[in-house]
Motif scaffolding. Structure first.
Motif, PDB file in Angstrom:
ATOM      1  N   GLU A 151      -9.408  -6.321  -2.219  1.00  0.00           N
ATOM      2  CA  GLU A 151     -10.723  -5.678  -2.150  1.00  0.00           C
ATOM      3  C   GLU A 151     -10.779  -4.379  -2.959  1.00  0.00           C
ATOM      4  OE1 GLU A 151     -12.644  -6.940   2.117  1.00  0.00           O
ATOM      5  OE2 GLU A 151     -11.238  -5.261   2.090  1.00  0.00           O
ATOM      6  N   LEU A 152      -9.606  -3.779  -3.172  1.00  0.00           N
ATOM      7  CA  LEU A 152      -9.569  -2.577  -4.004  1.00  0.00           C
ATOM      8  C   LEU A 152      -9.257  -2.927  -5.462  1.00  0.00           C
ATOM      9  CD1 LEU A 152      -7.668  -0.142  -1.578  1.00  0.00           C
ATOM     10  CD2 LEU A 152     -10.134  -0.310  -1.996  1.00  0.00           C
TER      11      LEU A 152
ATOM     12  N   ASN B 268       0.866  -1.171   0.000  1.00  0.00           N
ATOM     13  CA  ASN B 268       0.000   0.000   0.000  1.00  0.00           C
ATOM     14  C   ASN B 268       0.900   1.217   0.000  1.00  0.00           C
ATOM     15  OD1 ASN B 268      -2.862  -0.671   0.204  1.00  0.00           O
ATOM     16  ND2 ASN B 268      -2.318  -1.670   2.126  1.00  0.00           N
TER      17      ASN B 268
ATOM     18  N   ASN C 243     -12.439  -1.405   3.112  1.00  0.00           N
ATOM     19  CA  ASN C 243     -11.921  -1.091   1.779  1.00  0.00           C
ATOM     20  C   ASN C 243     -13.082  -1.220   0.813  1.00  0.00           C
ATOM     21  OD1 ASN C 243      -8.992  -0.638   1.754  1.00  0.00           O
ATOM     22  ND2 ASN C 243      -8.855  -2.709   2.598  1.00  0.00           N
TER      23      ASN C 243
ATOM     24  N   LYS D   7     -11.203  -6.272  10.761  1.00  0.00           N
ATOM     25  CA  LYS D   7     -11.130  -6.140   9.309  1.00  0.00           C
ATOM     26  C   LYS D   7     -11.229  -4.675   8.895  1.00  0.00           C
ATOM     27  CE  LYS D   7     -13.281  -7.764   5.197  1.00  0.00           C
ATOM     28  NZ  LYS D   7     -12.811  -6.465   4.770  1.00  0.00           N
ATOM     29  N   ILE D   8     -10.313  -4.272   8.019  1.00  0.00           N
ATOM     30  CA  ILE D   8     -10.238  -2.874   7.613  1.00  0.00           C
ATOM     31  C   ILE D   8     -11.201  -2.593   6.455  1.00  0.00           C
ATOM     32  CG2 ILE D   8      -8.716  -1.202   6.496  1.00  0.00           C
ATOM     33  CD1 ILE D   8      -6.406  -2.457   8.090  1.00  0.00           C
TER      34      ILE D   8
ATOM     35  N   GLU E   8      -4.092  -4.562  -2.453  1.00  0.00           N
ATOM     36  CA  GLU E   8      -5.227  -5.007  -1.639  1.00  0.00           C
ATOM     37  C   GLU E   8      -6.332  -5.560  -2.562  1.00  0.00           C
ATOM     38  OE1 GLU E   8      -6.162  -5.322   1.615  1.00  0.00           O
ATOM     39  OE2 GLU E   8      -7.989  -6.063   0.663  1.00  0.00           O
TER      40      GLU E   8
ATOM     41  N   GLU F 191      -7.483   1.896   5.645  1.00  0.00           N
ATOM     42  CA  GLU F 191      -6.127   1.354   5.719  1.00  0.00           C
ATOM     43  C   GLU F 191      -5.149   2.477   6.126  1.00  0.00           C
ATOM     44  OE1 GLU F 191      -4.408  -1.590   5.366  1.00  0.00           O
ATOM     45  OE2 GLU F 191      -2.730  -0.258   5.821  1.00  0.00           O
TER      46      GLU F 191
END
Ligand SMILES: [Zn+2]
Ligand SMILES: [Zn+2]
Lengths: 172, 172
Positions: free
Chosen positions: A153-154, A4, B4, B1-2, A151, B151
């Motif tokens: 999820e992104l 990141n 996103n 859990k972050i 990441e 994040e």
């Protein structure tokens, strides 16, 4: 640990011939500072890390350095897909014509609204996205940001959105 | 859990009065679809989640819905700082004047280059950033993206950059 990173612009000035030049082993004698890491060199390094694919969805593409990076990847056999805004492609300085001439697959958005994205997905796993258009003004002048992330999820939604836009802009 | 999340635009059409209206308990009779989650409603919900601070760094700000959200937060006591591009502030439809009149602290970038960012940091912990300018055209027309993330490796640099730009644009 997942990559990141945030890169801000305008980029510091610095020679990028060691990344893009044909003879990376020889010293460069241009007037720019050498051996400095800059925002542009960090962006180029992430792009040039591609080994299998590069999906590019960019409103504007007139930066010669970024164009050279994409052409170098194409030469190496990386599969490249470029989606750009139809209105911008016709503008002076657009590098899209050079990409097409080199045999890179380019599609232009044919809708009436702007395709205002500026993102790249490297090897279907690394996302580069932000406010930065791929122009010299943006790289060297404006205050801009880029996020570089692995990441999932992104990254995943951007891959899906690219594929969706790629299909609906199929000229065939 | 972050957290996103990725939000794509243009937004579907949908009424947002249940989020912004003065009497959220009463039914709305406008012509837009009701009870639908849209890209705009998701963006508004993230903004309206602010309880202590909102830092806004936006090139253009002409969206009335986004302006109403910021004014509502200000009324609730959320500390708001807005940094915008000096060239854009003068443009028709800019909502920056309304923010100033309401007592919100606004600074305009006085440099000769574009302040091209479009990001928000909510409560110093939630980052909202992407290609989307805060305009009606961007929200309802263009193809755009927004990343919403907590994040820390992504949020922290944006907080630092906001504070840096805020200081260098101090008119005092
Ligand atoms: Zn050089
Ligand atoms: Zn309504």
């Amino acid at each position: 640990k997942i990559l990141n990173e945030v890169i801000f612009f305008p980029s510091e000035m610095g020679c990028v011939e060691h990344l893009l030049g044909p003879s990376k082993l020889y010293p460069c004698f241009c007037a720019l500072p050498h051996g400095v890491e800059t925002s542009l060199s960090r962006l180029l390094r992430h792009l040039l890390s591609a080994t299998s694919s590069l999906d590019l969805c960019v409103f504007a593409f007139s930066s010669i350095d970024l164009c050279r990076a994409v052409l170098a990847l194409h030469k190496k056999g990386v599969i490249i897909r470029v989606l750009s805004d139809k209105d911008y492609i016709a503008i002076t300085g657009s590098q899209i014509g050079y990409l097409r001439k080199a045999g890179i697959c380019v599609r232009s958005d044919v809708g009436s609204v702007y395709m205002h994205h500026k993102f790249a997905v490297v090897d279907e796993s690394l996302l580069i996205t932000g406010s930065l258009n791929w122009t010299l003004t943006a790289v060297q002048g404006n205050m801009e940001n880029l996020i570089v992330t692995m990441e999932p999820e992104l990254v995943r939604p951007f891959i899906q959105e690219f594929n969706r836009l790629w299909e609906i802009n199929d000229p065939a």
